[in-house]
Design a protein around this motif. Structure first.
Motif, PDB file in Angstrom:
ATOM      1  N   HIS A  68     -10.157  -8.504   8.648  1.00  0.00           N
ATOM      2  CA  HIS A  68      -9.633  -8.466   7.278  1.00  0.00           C
ATOM      3  C   HIS A  68      -8.785  -9.697   6.985  1.00  0.00           C
ATOM      4  O   HIS A  68      -8.876 -10.278   5.893  1.00  0.00           O
ATOM      5  CB  HIS A  68      -8.818  -7.197   7.067  1.00  0.00           C
ATOM      6  CG  HIS A  68      -9.647  -5.947   7.012  1.00  0.00           C
ATOM      7  ND1 HIS A  68     -10.535  -5.680   5.991  1.00  0.00           N
ATOM      8  CD2 HIS A  68      -9.733  -4.894   7.858  1.00  0.00           C
ATOM      9  CE1 HIS A  68     -11.128  -4.520   6.203  1.00  0.00           C
ATOM     10  NE2 HIS A  68     -10.661  -4.026   7.332  1.00  0.00           N
ATOM     11  N   HIS A 109     -19.916   2.911   6.046  1.00  0.00           N
ATOM     12  CA  HIS A 109     -19.581   1.778   6.906  1.00  0.00           C
ATOM     13  C   HIS A 109     -20.800   0.876   7.063  1.00  0.00           C
ATOM     14  O   HIS A 109     -21.939   1.323   6.949  1.00  0.00           O
ATOM     15  CB  HIS A 109     -19.130   2.304   8.275  1.00  0.00           C
ATOM     16  CG  HIS A 109     -18.430   1.290   9.111  1.00  0.00           C
ATOM     17  ND1 HIS A 109     -17.226   0.732   8.739  1.00  0.00           N
ATOM     18  CD2 HIS A 109     -18.760   0.733  10.295  1.00  0.00           C
ATOM     19  CE1 HIS A 109     -16.842  -0.118   9.683  1.00  0.00           C
ATOM     20  NE2 HIS A 109     -17.762  -0.134  10.631  1.00  0.00           N
ATOM     21  N   THR A 161      -8.314   4.112  -2.774  1.00  0.00           N
ATOM     22  CA  THR A 161      -8.084   5.519  -3.113  1.00  0.00           C
ATOM     23  C   THR A 161      -9.154   6.002  -4.084  1.00  0.00           C
ATOM     24  O   THR A 161      -9.685   7.106  -3.962  1.00  0.00           O
ATOM     25  CB  THR A 161      -6.685   5.684  -3.737  1.00  0.00           C
ATOM     26  OG1 THR A 161      -5.706   5.181  -2.828  1.00  0.00           O
ATOM     27  CG2 THR A 161      -6.398   7.152  -4.021  1.00  0.00           C
ATOM     28  N   TYR A 183     -16.028  -3.693   3.204  1.00  0.00           N
ATOM     29  CA  TYR A 183     -15.184  -3.556   4.381  1.00  0.00           C
ATOM     30  C   TYR A 183     -13.854  -2.872   4.053  1.00  0.00           C
ATOM     31  O   TYR A 183     -13.106  -2.494   4.954  1.00  0.00           O
ATOM     32  CB  TYR A 183     -14.865  -4.936   4.967  1.00  0.00           C
ATOM     33  CG  TYR A 183     -16.022  -5.645   5.615  1.00  0.00           C
ATOM     34  CD1 TYR A 183     -16.476  -5.276   6.882  1.00  0.00           C
ATOM     35  CD2 TYR A 183     -16.667  -6.694   4.984  1.00  0.00           C
ATOM     36  CE1 TYR A 183     -17.527  -5.932   7.488  1.00  0.00           C
ATOM     37  CE2 TYR A 183     -17.723  -7.369   5.586  1.00  0.00           C
ATOM     38  CZ  TYR A 183     -18.148  -6.980   6.842  1.00  0.00           C
ATOM     39  OH  TYR A 183     -19.204  -7.639   7.441  1.00  0.00           O
ATOM     40  N   CYS A 184     -13.545  -2.738   2.761  1.00  0.00           N
ATOM     41  CA  CYS A 184     -12.200  -2.312   2.340  1.00  0.00           C
ATOM     42  C   CYS A 184     -12.107  -0.810   2.127  1.00  0.00           C
ATOM     43  O   CYS A 184     -13.104  -0.092   2.136  1.00  0.00           O
ATOM     44  CB  CYS A 184     -11.826  -3.024   1.039  1.00  0.00           C
ATOM     45  SG  CYS A 184     -11.894  -4.813   1.147  1.00  0.00           S
ATOM     46  N   LYS A 185     -10.890  -0.376   1.866  1.00  0.00           N
ATOM     47  CA  LYS A 185     -10.626   1.003   1.500  1.00  0.00           C
ATOM     48  C   LYS A 185      -9.958   1.027   0.135  1.00  0.00           C
ATOM     49  O   LYS A 185      -9.206   0.124  -0.221  1.00  0.00           O
ATOM     50  CB  LYS A 185      -9.725   1.689   2.542  1.00  0.00           C
ATOM     51  CG  LYS A 185     -10.393   1.938   3.885  1.00  0.00           C
ATOM     52  CD  LYS A 185      -9.472   2.704   4.824  1.00  0.00           C
ATOM     53  CE  LYS A 185     -10.155   2.971   6.156  1.00  0.00           C
ATOM     54  NZ  LYS A 185      -9.262   3.701   7.091  1.00  0.00           N
ATOM     55  N   THR A 214       0.855  -1.186   0.000  1.00  0.00           N
ATOM     56  CA  THR A 214       0.000   0.000   0.000  1.00  0.00           C
ATOM     57  C   THR A 214       0.891   1.235   0.000  1.00  0.00           C
ATOM     58  O   THR A 214       2.034   1.184   0.459  1.00  0.00           O
ATOM     59  CB  THR A 214      -0.941   0.006   1.218  1.00  0.00           C
ATOM     60  OG1 THR A 214      -1.829   1.122   1.127  1.00  0.00           O
ATOM     61  CG2 THR A 214      -0.171   0.081   2.525  1.00  0.00           C
ATOM     62  N   LYS A 246     -13.407  -0.552  -5.558  1.00  0.00           N
ATOM     63  CA  LYS A 246     -14.056  -1.563  -4.726  1.00  0.00           C
ATOM     64  C   LYS A 246     -14.834  -2.553  -5.594  1.00  0.00           C
ATOM     65  O   LYS A 246     -15.088  -3.680  -5.181  1.00  0.00           O
ATOM     66  CB  LYS A 246     -14.985  -0.898  -3.710  1.00  0.00           C
ATOM     67  CG  LYS A 246     -14.240  -0.132  -2.623  1.00  0.00           C
ATOM     68  CD  LYS A 246     -15.196   0.378  -1.569  1.00  0.00           C
ATOM     69  CE  LYS A 246     -14.442   1.102  -0.459  1.00  0.00           C
ATOM     70  NZ  LYS A 246     -15.353   1.558   0.624  1.00  0.00           N
ATOM     71  N   GLU A 303     -12.837   4.970  -5.137  1.00  0.00           N
ATOM     72  CA  GLU A 303     -13.921   4.120  -4.643  1.00  0.00           C
ATOM     73  C   GLU A 303     -14.437   3.145  -5.709  1.00  0.00           C
ATOM     74  O   GLU A 303     -14.966   2.082  -5.384  1.00  0.00           O
ATOM     75  CB  GLU A 303     -15.085   4.991  -4.141  1.00  0.00           C
ATOM     76  CG  GLU A 303     -14.767   5.847  -2.928  1.00  0.00           C
ATOM     77  CD  GLU A 303     -14.829   5.063  -1.620  1.00  0.00           C
ATOM     78  OE1 GLU A 303     -15.136   3.858  -1.661  1.00  0.00           O
ATOM     79  OE2 GLU A 303     -14.575   5.663  -0.568  1.00  0.00           O
ATOM     80  N   GLU A 336      -6.520  -3.609   4.850  1.00  0.00           N
ATOM     81  CA  GLU A 336      -7.841  -3.086   4.521  1.00  0.00           C
ATOM     82  C   GLU A 336      -7.962  -2.584   3.089  1.00  0.00           C
ATOM     83  O   GLU A 336      -9.035  -2.166   2.675  1.00  0.00           O
ATOM     84  CB  GLU A 336      -8.224  -1.967   5.493  1.00  0.00           C
ATOM     85  CG  GLU A 336      -7.290  -0.794   5.494  1.00  0.00           C
ATOM     86  CD  GLU A 336      -7.594   0.202   6.609  1.00  0.00           C
ATOM     87  OE1 GLU A 336      -8.448  -0.116   7.462  1.00  0.00           O
ATOM     88  OE2 GLU A 336      -6.989   1.284   6.619  1.00  0.00           O
ATOM     89  N   ARG A 337      -6.868  -2.655   2.312  1.00  0.00           N
ATOM     90  CA  ARG A 337      -6.941  -2.160   0.946  1.00  0.00           C
ATOM     91  C   ARG A 337      -7.667  -3.154   0.040  1.00  0.00           C
ATOM     92  O   ARG A 337      -7.527  -4.368   0.174  1.00  0.00           O
ATOM     93  CB  ARG A 337      -5.534  -1.903   0.381  1.00  0.00           C
ATOM     94  CG  ARG A 337      -4.689  -0.969   1.214  1.00  0.00           C
ATOM     95  CD  ARG A 337      -5.377   0.339   1.515  1.00  0.00           C
ATOM     96  NE  ARG A 337      -5.657   1.137   0.334  1.00  0.00           N
ATOM     97  CZ  ARG A 337      -6.243   2.315   0.355  1.00  0.00           C
ATOM     98  NH1 ARG A 337      -6.626   2.852   1.511  1.00  0.00           N
ATOM     99  NH2 ARG A 337      -6.451   2.974  -0.759  1.00  0.00           N
ATOM    100  N   SER A 338      -8.461  -2.646  -0.893  1.00  0.00           N
ATOM    101  CA  SER A 338      -9.307  -3.510  -1.709  1.00  0.00           C
ATOM    102  C   SER A 338      -8.510  -4.369  -2.690  1.00  0.00           C
ATOM    103  O   SER A 338      -8.813  -5.546  -2.885  1.00  0.00           O
ATOM    104  CB  SER A 338     -10.336  -2.665  -2.470  1.00  0.00           C
ATOM    105  OG  SER A 338      -9.695  -1.731  -3.318  1.00  0.00           O
TER     106      SER A 338
END
Length: 673
Positions: free
Chosen positions: A317, A421, A350, A346-348, A117, A355, A352, A248-250
């Motif tokens: 995760h 969320h 940069t 659930y992910c993050k 990341t 996702k 969207e 947590e990154r997608s």
């Protein structure tokens, strides 16, 4: 004034760096060596073990011009790093084109893929590629430096290079990601530079994730003893590991699910991902025993409103990635896209939109017909994705990812809301027990309205006041369970539940845990390990560990307990352990309600209200809660509803809903906006 000035200083520093490099280039051209420089060093560009020697190129001025990729040959760019004997030397290398279609190219099977990341989004570090300066984040430079160090001891090092400014290329390369990571010799995960606690965490993961073999002829296992302070330290270290930003990154889900051989690096420490997966299972086991885990308590008075929506365990995760890797059989099986998008919320990311795009590589695009398009806005991507999924078999499972009755972000309530969320954890569908309608779904669209064939099963008449806290203690689970049981008893006594119609309802008062565990866990097989006293069938006995061993096959449970539970912990399993686990999994954010006409209990979203409708759609896994839209808001000549969320019925209610779903006629169309 401070921020613009700082940015100007950074820009000035970059210009000076370029001037310095330009001067060095001129002096090299004139054959002038700067005292103390290493300008004459010959470095090796390694792409696998077949690359030859190459003298590093002088640094060039001007922007780097990407060579066009041949998409017909599935070409990708691989970064081949120059080797060095001096670890402090600047990172340099070349971008090499290789074709994933060319089976004769040995390099295709010899590159390593990097999963990382960005870290702090500040491009204040530089590397040199084909003589041109590229500014990157410090985390990427650290990762490349570690990879170069390891490559000097083993084989070559590579990583994919995408021209992010080229939207068409970016979309094309996204579609190749699954092949890139599946074809890699190794996937190397970079969590970041080591910090205090890294060494202990990685050592602990290796010990509980790869326990010594026990069996005839094997050395006897020596089980260590730890104080409560040391056990707390163990939990602190693994919590630190599994809350690193990488998890947590997608995009990393696809990278790990498809990577055949995957190694996780945290600074100089490393662990095989399969070993880490086993350790995650050991942590889940220790957590499931119902003890108060050291350091897990949250001060709710300091939580923000978003924190109070639904609590995620620190290993959530890691457990989700482990599940994806297991279910894809390391890239040999496609997964259903609706279920992938339940992971992705659930992910993050940069961007969207990623996702969605980060998950389509794990699904069968011959079914969904989706492709990345970065010219579409986020709400257009989410709506077009829903339109592609919902009419398909099992497509209605996507509705569990919505949770947006207020239609925020310019989205209809049937489109997946991957921005906010979770309000509650979505149900996990199981084909053997969750198809409330076995018919094929029938879904059409009228602008932003979904037209779905289904019937109204009942409406919500009453709600229990007690709800599961977002981060409950074992004792609070027990309090909610007792309150929900009282609510059901009172409804039974008042005639709102008709025990003459429901064979399983008498179990609310006798062998009640069987009923509640089936209901709360949405699983008919969970109660197979529950045992009652022979002389009093209402007294639940402590669970035997034999059943637990079957759940956590391959783990040394005693070793896991020694590392993760204080010696003072009661090792006898609590009789309500599985009830607590069910409430923890699905209870937070949900509430218990009553459907008066059908006289059945129902597990509802936390934002459901009395008067909401419980509907059964053709081809659905679960019932869904709908809310009527007032005429002055919706269409004046048609009844419209918004989707509130999933619901779940106990077995007898489920059977009735099943019969409702299969009797729906072609005229039974529900309009959801």
């Amino acid at each position: 004034m401070v921020a613009p000035l700082w940015q100007k200083l950074e820009t000035l520093e970059q210009h000076l760096d370029r001037l310095d490099l330009a001067v060095n280039t001129i002096m090299k051209h004139l054959n002038i060596t700067i005292p103390g420089s290493a300008s004459d060093t010959v470095q090796k560009v390694t792409l696998g073990s077949d690359a030859g020697d190459k003298v590093s190129s002088p640094t060039l001025t001007g922007p780097y011009k990407y060579k066009v990729l041949d998409h017909g040959k599935a070409e990708i760019r691989v970064l081949a790093l120059n080797g060095t004997n001096d670890e402090s030397q600047e990172i340099s290398g070349s971008l090499v084109h290789i074709s994933l279609e060319d089976k004769q190219t040995s390099a295709v099977k010899r590159y390593n893929a990097l999963s990382y990341t960005w870290g702090e989004p500040k491009m204040n570090r530089r590397i040199v590629i084909d003589g041109h300066i590229f500014f990157v984040t410090q985390n990427l430079e650290n990762a490349l430096r570690q990879m170069r160090t390891r490559a000097s001891r083993t084989a070559g090092i590579s990583g994919d290079g995408i021209n992010q400014a080229d939207i068409e290329e970016r979309a094309n390369q996204v579609m190749l990601m699954r092949r890139i990571y599946k074809s890699a010799l190794y996937v190397e995960v970079w969590l970041g530079e080591a910090v205090e606690g890294s060494a202990l965490a990685m050592d602990l993961i290796n010990k509980i994730g790869r326990p010594p073999i026990r069996g005839p002829g094997q050395k006897e296992v020596l089980y260590p003893e730890f104080s409560e302070a040391e056990v707390r330290q163990h939990w602190d270290s693994v919590r630190l590991l599994m809350t690193q930003p990488w998890w947590e990154r997608s995009w990393i889900r696809q990278e790990i699910a498809l990577g055949v051989r995957t190694q996780v690096f945290w600074g100089e420490y490393s662990v095989d991902f399969d070993t880490l997966s086993q350790a995650v299972m050991a942590i889940e086991y220790a957590d499931s025993l119902g003890h108060n885990i050291p350091g897990a308590a949250v001060d709710r008075t300091k939580q923000s409103p978003s924190d109070q929506l639904v609590n995620l365990s620190f290993y959530h995760h890691a457990r989700g990635i482990r599940t994806l890797r297991k279910n894809t059989h390391r890239g040999h099986a496609f997964l259903a896209l609706p279920e992938l998008l339940l992971h992705s919320r659930y992910c993050k990311a940069t961007d969207e939109r990623d996702k969605i795009y980060s998950m389509i590589g794990l699904a069968d695009m011959e079914i969904y017909r989706l492709s990345p398009d970065y010219q579409l806005s986020l709400h257009e991507v989410l709506k077009s994705t829903a339109r592609a999924i919902l009419p398909k078999k099992k497509g209605l499972r996507l509705l569990g990812a919505c949770q947006n009755p207020d239609r925020n972000h310019n989205l209809p309530s049937w489109a997946p809301n991957l921005v906010d969320h979770w309000k509650y954890h979505p149900f996990e569908p199981d084909d053997s027990q969750h198809f409330i309608s076995t018919a094929e779904p029938q879904v059409e669209f009228d602008n932003d309205a979904m037209l779905v064939k289904g019937v109204i099963f009942d409406s919500v008449s009453q709600l229990c006041k007690e709800k599961v806290p977002t981060d409950p203690t074992p004792e609070e689970f027990d309090d909610v369970y007792a309150a929900w049981h009282r609510f059901a008893e009172e409804a039974l006594a008042a005639g709102h539940l008709d025990e003459s119609r429901f064979k399983s309802l008498p179990s609310i008062n006798r062998n009640k845990e069987f009923f509640w565990l089936h209901f709360l866990s949405t699983n008919r097989t969970t109660s197979r390990y529950l045992k009652y006293s022979d002389d009093d069938k209402t007294v639940l006995l402590p669970e035997r560990e034999d059943g637990v061993k079957m759940e956590y096959m391959g783990l040394n449970l005693k070793l896991a307990r020694r590392y993760l539970l204080p010696g003072s912990s009661d090792l006898e399993l609590h009789p309500l352990r599985r009830i607590r686990a069910a409430l923890k999994k699905y209870g937070a954010g949900r509430q218990l309600g009553l459907c008066a006409d059908q006289k059945t209990l129902v597990l509802l979203p936390g934002d459901a209200r009395p008067g909401d409708l419980v509907a059964v759609f053709r081809g659905a896994s679960f019932p869904y809660v709908l809310r009527k839209v007032p005429k002055d808001i919706g269409s004046a000549d048609q009844d419209e509803t918004v989707l509130v969320g999933e619901a779940f019925l106990p077995e007898d209610g489920f059977n009735m809903a099943f019969s409702f779903g299969n009797r729906a006629t072609s005229s039974d169309v529900i309009r959801v906006i």
